[in-house]
Design a protein around this motif. Structure first.
Motif, PDB file in Angstrom:
ATOM      1  N   ALA A  81      64.389 -62.514 -35.039  1.00 62.43           N
ATOM      2  CA  ALA A  81      63.391 -63.373 -34.454  1.00 62.43           C
ATOM      3  C   ALA A  81      63.398 -64.576 -34.830  1.00 62.43           C
ATOM      4  O   ALA A  81      63.981 -65.008 -36.208  1.00 62.43           O
ATOM      5  CB  ALA A  81      62.113 -62.683 -34.938  1.00 62.43           C
ATOM      6  N   VAL A  82      63.156 -65.617 -34.100  1.00 56.57           N
ATOM      7  CA  VAL A  82      63.172 -67.105 -34.515  1.00 56.57           C
ATOM      8  C   VAL A  82      61.693 -67.330 -33.881  1.00 56.57           C
ATOM      9  O   VAL A  82      61.386 -67.300 -32.883  1.00 56.57           O
ATOM     10  CB  VAL A  82      64.096 -67.831 -33.915  1.00 56.57           C
ATOM     11  N   MET A  83      60.963 -68.264 -34.658  1.00 56.01           N
ATOM     12  CA  MET A  83      59.677 -68.569 -34.513  1.00 56.01           C
ATOM     13  C   MET A  83      59.059 -69.798 -34.777  1.00 56.01           C
ATOM     14  O   MET A  83      59.747 -70.365 -35.760  1.00 56.01           O
ATOM     15  CB  MET A  83      58.435 -67.520 -35.099  1.00 56.01           C
ATOM     16  N   THR A  84      58.326 -70.249 -33.756  1.00 49.09           N
ATOM     17  CA  THR A  84      57.849 -71.906 -34.102  1.00 49.09           C
ATOM     18  C   THR A  84      56.337 -71.888 -34.078  1.00 49.09           C
ATOM     19  O   THR A  84      55.662 -70.862 -33.866  1.00 49.09           O
ATOM     20  CB  THR A  84      58.641 -72.860 -33.064  1.00 49.09           C
ATOM     21  N   HIS A  85      55.781 -72.979 -33.902  1.00 45.74           N
ATOM     22  CA  HIS A  85      54.386 -73.136 -33.816  1.00 45.74           C
ATOM     23  C   HIS A  85      53.569 -72.504 -32.602  1.00 45.74           C
ATOM     24  O   HIS A  85      52.732 -71.929 -32.561  1.00 45.74           O
ATOM     25  CB  HIS A  85      53.943 -74.604 -33.883  1.00 45.74           C
ATOM     26  N   GLU A  86      54.522 -72.365 -31.537  1.00 48.83           N
ATOM     27  CA  GLU A  86      53.880 -71.633 -30.547  1.00 48.83           C
ATOM     28  C   GLU A  86      53.721 -70.233 -30.457  1.00 48.83           C
ATOM     29  O   GLU A  86      53.096 -69.655 -30.025  1.00 48.83           O
ATOM     30  CB  GLU A  86      55.171 -71.921 -29.295  1.00 48.83           C
ATOM     31  N   ASP A  87      54.305 -69.701 -31.606  1.00 46.09           N
ATOM     32  CA  ASP A  87      54.285 -68.249 -31.894  1.00 46.09           C
ATOM     33  C   ASP A  87      53.331 -67.926 -32.926  1.00 46.09           C
ATOM     34  O   ASP A  87      53.024 -66.800 -33.323  1.00 46.09           O
ATOM     35  CB  ASP A  87      55.745 -67.705 -32.230  1.00 46.09           C
ATOM     36  N   VAL A  88      52.538 -69.005 -33.529  1.00 46.47           N
ATOM     37  CA  VAL A  88      51.423 -68.524 -34.483  1.00 46.47           C
ATOM     38  C   VAL A  88      50.136 -67.894 -33.696  1.00 46.47           C
ATOM     39  O   VAL A  88      49.669 -68.438 -32.872  1.00 46.47           O
ATOM     40  CB  VAL A  88      50.812 -69.875 -34.877  1.00 46.47           C
ATOM     41  N   PRO A 115      57.299 -76.663 -43.275  1.00 47.77           N
ATOM     42  CA  PRO A 115      57.813 -75.808 -42.562  1.00 47.77           C
ATOM     43  C   PRO A 115      57.518 -76.030 -41.000  1.00 47.77           C
ATOM     44  O   PRO A 115      56.590 -76.385 -40.599  1.00 47.77           O
ATOM     45  CB  PRO A 115      56.851 -74.347 -43.079  1.00 47.77           C
ATOM     46  N   VAL A 116      58.591 -75.789 -40.396  1.00 42.61           N
ATOM     47  CA  VAL A 116      58.726 -76.078 -38.890  1.00 42.61           C
ATOM     48  C   VAL A 116      59.166 -74.843 -38.037  1.00 42.61           C
ATOM     49  O   VAL A 116      58.647 -74.553 -36.951  1.00 42.61           O
ATOM     50  CB  VAL A 116      59.763 -77.090 -38.654  1.00 42.61           C
ATOM     51  N   ALA A 117      60.083 -73.915 -38.706  1.00 47.31           N
ATOM     52  CA  ALA A 117      60.359 -72.674 -37.901  1.00 47.31           C
ATOM     53  C   ALA A 117      60.826 -71.532 -38.936  1.00 47.31           C
ATOM     54  O   ALA A 117      61.017 -71.985 -40.257  1.00 47.31           O
ATOM     55  CB  ALA A 117      61.593 -73.180 -36.865  1.00 47.31           C
ATOM     56  N   LEU A 118      60.651 -70.284 -38.410  1.00 46.73           N
ATOM     57  CA  LEU A 118      61.050 -69.247 -39.087  1.00 46.73           C
ATOM     58  C   LEU A 118      62.019 -68.223 -38.461  1.00 46.73           C
ATOM     59  O   LEU A 118      62.104 -68.242 -37.281  1.00 46.73           O
ATOM     60  CB  LEU A 118      59.874 -68.378 -39.172  1.00 46.73           C
ATOM     61  N   HIS A 230      43.012 -65.293 -40.195  1.00 48.27           N
ATOM     62  CA  HIS A 230      42.762 -66.580 -39.299  1.00 48.27           C
ATOM     63  C   HIS A 230      44.056 -66.958 -38.548  1.00 48.27           C
ATOM     64  O   HIS A 230      43.822 -67.201 -37.340  1.00 48.27           O
ATOM     65  CB  HIS A 230      42.168 -67.885 -40.137  1.00 48.27           C
ATOM     66  N   ALA A 231      44.936 -67.330 -39.407  1.00 51.76           N
ATOM     67  CA  ALA A 231      46.389 -67.420 -38.688  1.00 51.76           C
ATOM     68  C   ALA A 231      46.855 -66.679 -37.929  1.00 51.76           C
ATOM     69  O   ALA A 231      47.516 -66.947 -36.847  1.00 51.76           O
ATOM     70  CB  ALA A 231      47.419 -68.036 -39.792  1.00 51.76           C
ATOM     71  N   LEU A 232      46.620 -65.460 -38.257  1.00 56.09           N
ATOM     72  CA  LEU A 232      47.221 -64.444 -37.313  1.00 56.09           C
ATOM     73  C   LEU A 232      46.374 -63.706 -36.263  1.00 56.09           C
ATOM     74  O   LEU A 232      46.823 -63.037 -35.392  1.00 56.09           O
ATOM     75  CB  LEU A 232      47.351 -62.918 -38.239  1.00 56.09           C
ATOM     76  N   CYS A 263      54.229 -62.426 -42.527  1.00 54.88           N
ATOM     77  CA  CYS A 263      53.250 -61.598 -41.726  1.00 54.88           C
ATOM     78  C   CYS A 263      53.830 -61.567 -40.049  1.00 54.88           C
ATOM     79  O   CYS A 263      53.881 -60.777 -39.507  1.00 54.88           O
ATOM     80  CB  CYS A 263      51.887 -61.792 -41.959  1.00 54.88           C
ATOM     81  N   MET A 264      53.994 -63.043 -39.839  1.00 59.81           N
ATOM     82  CA  MET A 264      54.162 -63.233 -38.500  1.00 59.81           C
ATOM     83  C   MET A 264      55.687 -62.525 -38.084  1.00 59.81           C
ATOM     84  O   MET A 264      55.699 -61.928 -36.952  1.00 59.81           O
ATOM     85  CB  MET A 264      54.685 -64.797 -38.126  1.00 59.81           C
ATOM     86  N   LEU A 265      56.366 -62.784 -39.026  1.00 61.37           N
ATOM     87  CA  LEU A 265      57.877 -62.045 -38.740  1.00 61.37           C
ATOM     88  C   LEU A 265      57.859 -60.782 -38.709  1.00 61.37           C
ATOM     89  O   LEU A 265      58.438 -59.997 -37.698  1.00 61.37           O
ATOM     90  CB  LEU A 265      58.880 -62.638 -39.655  1.00 61.37           C
TER      91      LEU A 265
END
Ligand code: FES
Ligand code: FES
Lengths: 769, 166
Positions: A81-88, A115-118, A230-232, A263-265
């Motif tokens: 997985a690669v995630m950015t702010h759009e995936d929060v 942090p910019v991406a994961l 809240h973030a999830l 948690c997002m990942l």
């Protein structure tokens, strides 16, 4: 598959069956696991099929993000997985006091390391390499780096409400007071790092119910839970946190680091995800101690009585607010120090800049102010021709006096006594004849054999608020269960209060043993399945969680005694529990506790709150803001090689009032460790920031005291009970960090005659080159 | 690549090891021995200290391949037996030298080695030997106490007489 599971992979409960109630020093229940290498720290956790997370961070202190391209990273083998702010999934904003910080940057980055991406991948190295393949296009902007300019409103606003996070003024008596003698000084405190050894880390495990279980090293499980949920975009009950082993904290784990990211990942990949920062990333992954610029003016009578203090204190909060508002409150309300002074005017600003975010670190606002006011005390004493200890004692605050906020001190405040005690401790012998070079500044680098080495002695004393202040609803929860297991009465204590190394697990057991008279006490893993335990900060856990444990014990004890009275056909009055028995008023055993309990499970959950506090008013900063004050005094003896500017602290002694030493050994441990961090700030520790960029994010370049840097310490512990606190105790962890820095700098001044207005003191400040 | 070596008396092998992996990584992540710690991974903190052929090394600085066919002893292998502790482990717990404990595994190996080499080290020797092991919690006072205690106990059990008098 070569991996085997180890005891160190899983968080477990801790049981010990030893004697040792309050006032004793039983061994830690996690001690054996820790020395066997079997204690599960957050970076040790392991799960079948787990992936590794990595974070891409901004290289710039201030820039607009024009584009983010993840194509290459996604294509790499092993990347899941690669995630950015759009995936929060939920709200992309969080924060301890103000929600002002994005989980992942959207269109702007405000500090180097944001942090910019994961990435999640099957090997940590793959994850790191993939992160490097993410292409981010930045438009670099001029960073705001000057805290005083930020306070004055100069430069671009980094947040919608401008760059002042909080401004607080304290006014007492006459603002325009004058005095026979006055000294003016400017002081600077560099940016200190908590430098806990256990890196930020944790394991997020996706759950069947669509939620997530997070095992993490933190200082406050419930405040993490709230922010993560809240973030999830998940309800609280779907985000469950368990405390994994914490490798030190010192304030640096109050804010979120990898919690939401892991948690997002995990939720995205459906696999457990582990994240572990390396040391360099850790320097960017947590907040630091606020650097400060401080302007003091003190006035005194010719006889040596303080007349007034005026101060302007600037604190650089960096890019996000974190706990800056509370740090401002401490620096301002404690800015006059532990001294009686009728006329006070203090102005304090906490600001946003593009420097690294700053927040909590042991001593929290009080450290910065103390370096300023203690430096001033020495200068005033010198100007008046008085002994610095006598001068401090003469002006020391005491029980019954009022603080600059108008708050009356209503429990012991033995400031003069602490100074007297630390002064009267034996001094180390003078250096004479041939000296072991290991005992000289420079040590085995063999820079001197004693020539050019001058000894100096200095003193410092400080004040700290204990527990959360300014009207915060500060409480803790304890669940206690008592039952017979294997024929023995066994208590199980469950809280969410974070053990970070200080020994709260031991203290909880001691309280249970004292209150219930049982030996066998199990500490349940700390998690969010029980009520809020509040933060492990502000030296508050023994006070507040200790208070909750005691209260739960009393509820359980009353029920058990009612059962016993009923069974024995005697009145409940006068019965108590001791040594595994129900005893009467004369201490005679009436029954075995195990018999009285039989098959019963007696359980209670209680909350404990300390007495309320209040916000100070905006005009004059008046109000009962604090629960309790803690005091410590230090005497430092240093040898300085005045030619090379090298310092060796020869001895560092401390006197501190702890109200009641619940665990004397742990109290000493806190005083030793706190003093060491103060020594670090005095002579070596600083995150060097140039143009918003960190120059030394490693243990090669950011130095913390080694065993060679730390001198022997004599510690004198006073126990003057605070009638408002459980067992009369007073928070211990922070006061020693506050007074050790100014004491050491005073000693260096005494040796060198240099003014030294900045910490850490560097060789060039001493040699003047 | 495959790496094979002896850990705590047992022959172990790890497969699919990358060139760049350190001994520390292989111990922690491939062999289920997370006792050795990873506080800096730059050779600056000593939390990863293990014995390699009887000599204490920072395992974060040793490439896994260098351990091939050699003997490694970690904190997990210091005690002789499941429910026993080595005297140095015991002394650390008793003296209060363990707070967060993250520095402890490395300090234990370093202190164990010091005591094995010198018997009853002086304070200056203790400080010198442990200078590469950072601890952020204790200020080192209780660590000094623990090492003195462990050395004195070892001297007793070995029949050597602990120093008496001035
Ligand atoms: S982790 Fe190896 S020296 Fe720090
Ligand atoms: S006990 Fe925490 S680093 Fe040493």
């Amino acid at each position: 598959m070569t991996q085997r599971t180890s005891p160190g992979h899983r968080v477990r409960e801790l049981t010990t069956a030893v004697s040792g109630g309050i006032g004793e020093s039983p061994v830690r229940p996690d001690g054996t696991l820790k020395v066997r290498g079997e204690f599960a720290y957050s970076s040790d956790l392991w799960h079948e099929d787990m992936l590794w997370g990595a974070t891409l961070r901004s290289p710039h202190p201030y820039a607009r993000i024009l584009a983010v391209d993840i194509t290459e990273a996604v294509r790499m083998p092993g990347v899941y997985a690669v995630m950015t702010h759009e995936d929060v999934p939920g709200a992309n904003i969080y924060g301890l006091e103000h929600a002002d910080q994005p989980v992942l940057a959207v269109d702007v980055v405000r500090y180097q390391g944001e942090p910019v991406a994961l990435v999640a991948a099957d090997h940590p190295e793959t994850a790191q390499r993939a992160a490097k393949r993410i292409r981010v296009e930045y438009e670099v902007l001029d960073p705001v780096t000057d805290m005083v300019a930020a306070a004055k409103g100069e430069g671009p606003a980094l947040h919608p409400d401008g760059n002042v996070v909080r401004y607080l003024r304290i006014r007492k008596g006459e603002v325009e007071a004058t005095a026979d003698v006055m000294v003016v000084g400017e002081y600077e405190v560099g940016m200190q790092d908590q430098a806990f050894l256990g890196p930020e880390s944790g394991l997020a495990v996706p759950a069947e119910d669509g939620g997530v279980d997070l095992y993490v090293a933190t200082q406050w499980l419930h405040v993490d839970q709230r922010q993560v949920a809240h973030a999830l975009g998940l309800p609280l009950e779907k985000v469950r946190l368990t405390l994994a082993g914490v490798g030190g904290a010192f304030g640096g784990r109050e804010d979120l680091s990898m919690q939401v990211h892991a948690c997002m990942l995990a939720l995205r990949t459906g696999r457990p995800v582990k994240m572990v920062y390396n040391r360099e990333e850790s320097f960017f992954g947590h907040v630091h101690r606020h650097p400060a610029k401080i302007y003091y003016e003190h006035g005194a009578t010719r006889d040596g009585d303080l007349v007034y203090v005026r101060a302007k204190i600037y604190l650089d909060g960096g890019a996000y607010a974190s706990s800056t508002p509370a740090v401002v409150a401490n620096a301002a309300t404690l800015g006059a120090g532990p001294y009686k002074v009728d006329n006070v005017a203090i102005d304090c600003w906490g600001v946003y800049t593009n420097n690294p975010p700053c927040g909590a670190m042991r001593g929290f606002g009080a450290v910065q102010a103390a370096f300023g006011y203690e430096s001033q005390m020495d200068r005033l004493a010198e100007r008046l021709g008085m002994d610095p200890v006598e001068f401090r004692m003469r002006n020391a605050i005491a029980e019954g006096d009022t603080m600059p906020t108008g708050q009356r001190i209503d429990s012991p405040a033995p400031v003069a006594e602490l100074l007297r005690r630390v002064r009267d401790l034996p001094l180390p012998p003078e250096r004479r004849g041939r000296v072991d070079i290991r005992e000289l500044p420079g040590g085995v680098s063999n820079t001197t054999h004693g020539e050019g080495v001058v000894r100096g002695v200095g003193y410092g004393v400080g004040i700290k608020n204990i527990c959360f202040s300014e009207g915060f609803d500060d409480y803790s929860t304890a669940r206690l269960r008592l039952q017979v297991i294997g024929g023995e009465p066994t208590a199980m204590i469950h809280t969410a209060a974070a053990e970070v190394g200080q020994g709260l697990v031991t203290v909880k057991q001691q309280i249970v043993r004292t209150e219930l008279g049982v030996e066998r006490v199990t500490v349940h893993p700390m998690d969010t399945s029980v009520g809020n335990g509040g933060s492990t900060s502000a030296s508050r856990q023994t006070y507040v969680t200790g208070g909750a444990v005691r209260k739960a014990c009393h509820t359980v004890r009353d029920r058990v005694l009612r059962m016993a009275a009923h069974r024995l056909g005697v009145p409940q009055e006068g019965l108590s529990l001791a040594g595994g028995k129900v005893v009467d008023a004369r201490g005679a055993a009436l029954a075995d506790l195990a018999e009285v309990l039989g098959e019963e499970v007696v359980e209670a959950t209680e909350e404990y709150r300390h007495r309320p506090t209040y916000r100070v008013d905006a005009e004059r900063g008046q109000g009962d803001a604090h629960v309790q004050y803690g005091f410590a005094a230090h005497r430092a003896v240093v040898d300085v090689d005045v030619e090379l500017g090298l310092v060796r602290v020869v001895q560092l002694d401390c006197a501190q009032d702890v109200g009641r030493a619940i665990n004397p050994q742990a109290v000493l441990g806190q005083i030793h460790g706190g003093s060491a961090q103060g020594l670090g700030l005095a002579v070596m520790e600083e995150i060097q920031v140039v143009g918003g960029k960190v120059r030394n994010p490693s243990f090669t370049d950011y130095l913390i005291p080694t065993i060679l840097d730390m001198p022997p310490m004599t510690v004198d512990v006073l126990e003057l009970a605070d009638p408002h606190a459980p067992y009369g105790l007073r928070g211990v962890g922070e006061p020693p960090t506050i007074s050790s820095t100014p004491a050491i700098v005073a000693a260096i001044r005494a040796a060198t005659g240099r003014a030294l207005h900045r910490v850490p003191v560097r060789p060039e400040h001493i040699t003047g080159t | 690549m495959r790496v094979t070596f002896t850990v705590n008396g047992e022959r172990r092998e790890a497969d699919d090891v990358w060139e760049g992996e350190s001994l520390l990584y292989v111990l922690r992540e491939r062999l289920g021995l997370p006792g050795s710690k990873n506080a800096c991974e730059q050779g600056e903190c000593g939390s990863c200290t293990v014995y390699l052929d009887g000599v204490p090394v920072c395992s974060c600085l040793v490439a896994a391949g260098q351990a091939q066919d050699r003997e490694v002893r970690t904190v997990e292998g210091l005690a002789e037996g499941e429910d026993r502790l080595d005297p140095v482990q015991e002394a650390f717990v008793e003296a209060g030298a363990v707070q967060c404990g993250f520095c402890t595994p490395g300090l234990l190996v370093a202190a164990h080695d010091l005591i094995a080499r010198t018997g009853q080290p002086s304070d200056a020797e203790i400080r010198e030997a442990l200078a590469g092991n950072l601890c952020r919690c204790t200020g080192y006072e209780k660590i000094m106490e623990a090492v003195r205690l462990a050395a004195a106990r070892r001297a007793e059990t070995r029949g050597g007489s602990p120093e008496v008098g001035p």
